[in-house]
Design an enzyme around this catalytic site. Structure first.
Site, PDB file in Angstrom:
ATOM      1  N   SER A  63       0.793  -1.239   0.000  1.00 29.83           N
ATOM      2  CA  SER A  63       0.000   0.000   0.000  1.00 29.83           C
ATOM      3  C   SER A  63       0.820   1.281   0.000  1.00 29.83           C
ATOM      4  O   SER A  63       0.247   2.358  -0.185  1.00 29.83           O
ATOM      5  CB  SER A  63      -0.934   0.027   1.210  1.00 29.83           C
ATOM      6  OG  SER A  63      -2.118  -0.635   0.884  1.00 29.83           O
ATOM      7  N   LYS A  66       0.243   3.338  -2.895  1.00 28.74           N
ATOM      8  CA  LYS A  66      -0.938   4.214  -3.034  1.00 28.74           C
ATOM      9  C   LYS A  66      -0.539   5.690  -3.014  1.00 28.74           C
ATOM     10  O   LYS A  66      -1.216   6.536  -3.598  1.00 28.74           O
ATOM     11  CB  LYS A  66      -1.954   3.914  -1.921  1.00 28.74           C
ATOM     12  CG  LYS A  66      -2.592   2.526  -2.076  1.00 28.74           C
ATOM     13  CD  LYS A  66      -3.433   2.155  -0.870  1.00 28.74           C
ATOM     14  CE  LYS A  66      -4.073   0.783  -1.064  1.00 28.74           C
ATOM     15  NZ  LYS A  66      -4.710   0.273   0.151  1.00 28.74           N
ATOM     16  N   TYR A 188      -3.320  -2.257 -10.532  1.00 28.67           N
ATOM     17  CA  TYR A 188      -3.274  -2.035  -9.080  1.00 28.67           C
ATOM     18  C   TYR A 188      -2.392  -3.088  -8.390  1.00 28.67           C
ATOM     19  O   TYR A 188      -1.517  -2.762  -7.577  1.00 28.67           O
ATOM     20  CB  TYR A 188      -4.712  -2.059  -8.529  1.00 28.67           C
ATOM     21  CG  TYR A 188      -4.801  -2.072  -7.029  1.00 28.67           C
ATOM     22  CD1 TYR A 188      -4.766  -0.890  -6.294  1.00 28.67           C
ATOM     23  CD2 TYR A 188      -4.921  -3.272  -6.325  1.00 28.67           C
ATOM     24  CE1 TYR A 188      -4.841  -0.909  -4.907  1.00 28.67           C
ATOM     25  CE2 TYR A 188      -5.000  -3.300  -4.950  1.00 28.67           C
ATOM     26  CZ  TYR A 188      -4.961  -2.121  -4.247  1.00 28.67           C
ATOM     27  OH  TYR A 188      -5.022  -2.135  -2.861  1.00 28.67           O
ATOM     28  N   TYR A 240      -3.919   2.942   8.219  1.00 31.33           N
ATOM     29  CA  TYR A 240      -5.100   2.114   8.527  1.00 31.33           C
ATOM     30  C   TYR A 240      -5.793   2.648   9.795  1.00 31.33           C
ATOM     31  O   TYR A 240      -5.933   3.841   9.949  1.00 31.33           O
ATOM     32  CB  TYR A 240      -4.696   0.641   8.690  1.00 31.33           C
ATOM     33  CG  TYR A 240      -3.872   0.083   7.557  1.00 31.33           C
ATOM     34  CD1 TYR A 240      -4.371   0.028   6.261  1.00 31.33           C
ATOM     35  CD2 TYR A 240      -2.591  -0.384   7.776  1.00 31.33           C
ATOM     36  CE1 TYR A 240      -3.610  -0.500   5.222  1.00 31.33           C
ATOM     37  CE2 TYR A 240      -1.824  -0.908   6.742  1.00 31.33           C
ATOM     38  CZ  TYR A 240      -2.344  -0.952   5.465  1.00 31.33           C
ATOM     39  OH  TYR A 240      -1.585  -1.454   4.442  1.00 31.33           O
ATOM     40  N   VAL A 258       1.109  -3.728   3.823  1.00 35.02           N
ATOM     41  CA  VAL A 258       1.064  -5.030   4.492  1.00 35.02           C
ATOM     42  C   VAL A 258       2.310  -5.882   4.232  1.00 35.02           C
ATOM     43  O   VAL A 258       2.454  -6.955   4.809  1.00 35.02           O
ATOM     44  CB  VAL A 258      -0.210  -5.852   4.147  1.00 35.02           C
ATOM     45  CG1 VAL A 258      -1.454  -5.182   4.669  1.00 35.02           C
ATOM     46  CG2 VAL A 258      -0.301  -6.131   2.656  1.00 35.02           C
TER      47      VAL A 258
HETATM   48  N1  GLU Z   1      -2.380  -5.109  -2.368  1.00 36.69           N
HETATM   49  C1  GLU Z   1      -2.961  -5.093  -1.059  1.00 36.69           C
HETATM   50  C2  GLU Z   1      -4.469  -5.209  -1.136  1.00 36.69           C
HETATM   51  O1  GLU Z   1      -5.077  -4.641  -1.999  1.00 36.69           O
HETATM   52  C3  GLU Z   1      -2.549  -3.824  -0.396  1.00 36.69           C
HETATM   53  C4  GLU Z   1      -2.893  -3.887   1.008  1.00 36.69           C
HETATM   54  C5  GLU Z   1      -2.108  -2.991   1.876  1.00 36.69           C
HETATM   55  O2  GLU Z   1      -0.861  -2.962   1.862  1.00 36.69           O
HETATM   56  O3  GLU Z   1      -2.785  -2.303   2.648  1.00 36.69           O
HETATM   57  O4  GLU Z   1      -5.055  -5.891  -0.359  1.00 36.69           O
END
Ligand code: GLU
Length: 304
Positions: A63, A66, A188, A240, A258
């Site tokens: 993430s 992002k 993604y 989060y 994660v």
């Molecule tokens: N690729 C992971 C998902 O979409 C990213 C999750 C993350 O790192 O929060 O679940």
């Protein structure tokens, strides 16, 4: 400030936190990672780099990507992006569907999965080849020409990405996804699979510590105004469900993934990245969070 000594002390003092958290296991390929690993790198806006641990070991940034697609989309289309995505912390899990229904397919912020899918949709729309555009951005800004997607991780995630497809289809039903959903989730999962070291991540994020200009080569990445916005979003939405306690304990804008990475910035000073794969109950690196708390305590560097 002797960052090298501080990092060494952090590495020693965080040993006791190993064995408490759990490696992410919902992406099969991530479940195979050795949990007992640690790396931390500080990069200053003056160009100095300090590291401890496995700082040359690449890992899945998940993430943290992002932030990359959000910064790219913001740079490419500006504030129009916020017609499609909000600016508020979500208070619910990063892949929740419920909130999307209540809010007519507009994700709360760019750092929950639905929000990152919207940024990615914009990048697909505005670039000839989204895979290449994202990779070029990361390679150019971090000055590492051989950073790449980890195709084992992306394939593994694609096999288990039905919830992300559901989020994308759901948003499409509200008219908030314009491109093809299968292609969107593919791009993604690729950017989540980007494989980088703490040193590369710290270099990559330096532009956010330097008003949008990469201090390593003088190139502008985003406007000063946009850098401020990206940092604000990380502060309020980057960790989060721990975003409040992280701001309280650490006091810097940051983004976690994660894969066990966390990267943060102290505007005007530095960026700092930590990696340790065991996660706490909220999905943030447990040892990494402790390391950044100690960093804040030992350096007194905070945005507050
Ligand atoms: N690729 C992971 C998902 O979409 C990213 C999750 C993350 O790192 O929060 O679940």
């Amino acid at each position: 400030m002797d960052f090298q000594k501080i990092l060494e002390q952090i590495q020693e003092d965080t040993q006791k936190y190993f064995g408490i958290g759990e490696v992410a296991n919902y992406i099969p390929e991530l479940a195979k990672v050795n949990p007992n690993q640690f790396a931390m790198t500080v990069a200053t806006v003056d160009g100095d780099i300090y590291s401890v641990g496995a700082s040359q070991q690449r890992f899945s940034i998940q993430s943290i990507s992002k932030v990359i697609v959000f910064a790219m989309a913001l740079e490419q289309i500006g504030e129009r992006l916020f017609q499609r995505v909000g600016k508020e912390p979500s208070g619910s899990s990063f892949n929740s569907l419920i909130q999307l229904e209540q809010e007519q397919g507009i994700p709360r912020n760019p750092f929950i999965n639905a929000g990152a899918l919207v940024s990615t949709d914009e990048i697909i729309k505005n670039n000839k080849d989204a895979y290449e555009a994202i990779l070029n951005f990361v390679r150019e800004v971090s000055l590492s020409a051989d950073i790449d997607y980890d195709f084992k991780v992306s394939s593994s995630e694609l096999e288990t990405a039905d919830r992300n497809r559901a989020l994308a289809f759901f948003m499409k039903s509200f008219g908030n996804i314009q491109g093809d959903v299968m292609m969107l989730v593919d791009v993604y999962c690729h950017h989540c699979s980007l494989s980088m070291t703490t040193e590369e991540l710290s270099k990559l994020f330096l532009f956010l510590a330097n008003k949008g200009v990469n201090p390593l080569n003088g190139q502008r990445v985003v406007s000063e105004y946009q850098a401020k916005r990206v940092n604000a979003m990380m502060l309020t939405c980057g960790l989060y469900d721990n975003v409040g306690s992280f701001a309280y304990e650490v006091g810097m804008p940051a983004k976690s993934g994660v894969g066990g990475g966390i990267t943060g910035v102290i505007p005007g000073h530095l960026s700092v990245s930590v990696w340790s794969p065991e996660l706490n109950a909220s999905g943030n690196s447990l040892v990494g969070t402790k390391a950044l708390e100690l960093f804040s305590e030992l350096t007194d560097l905070t945005i507050f």
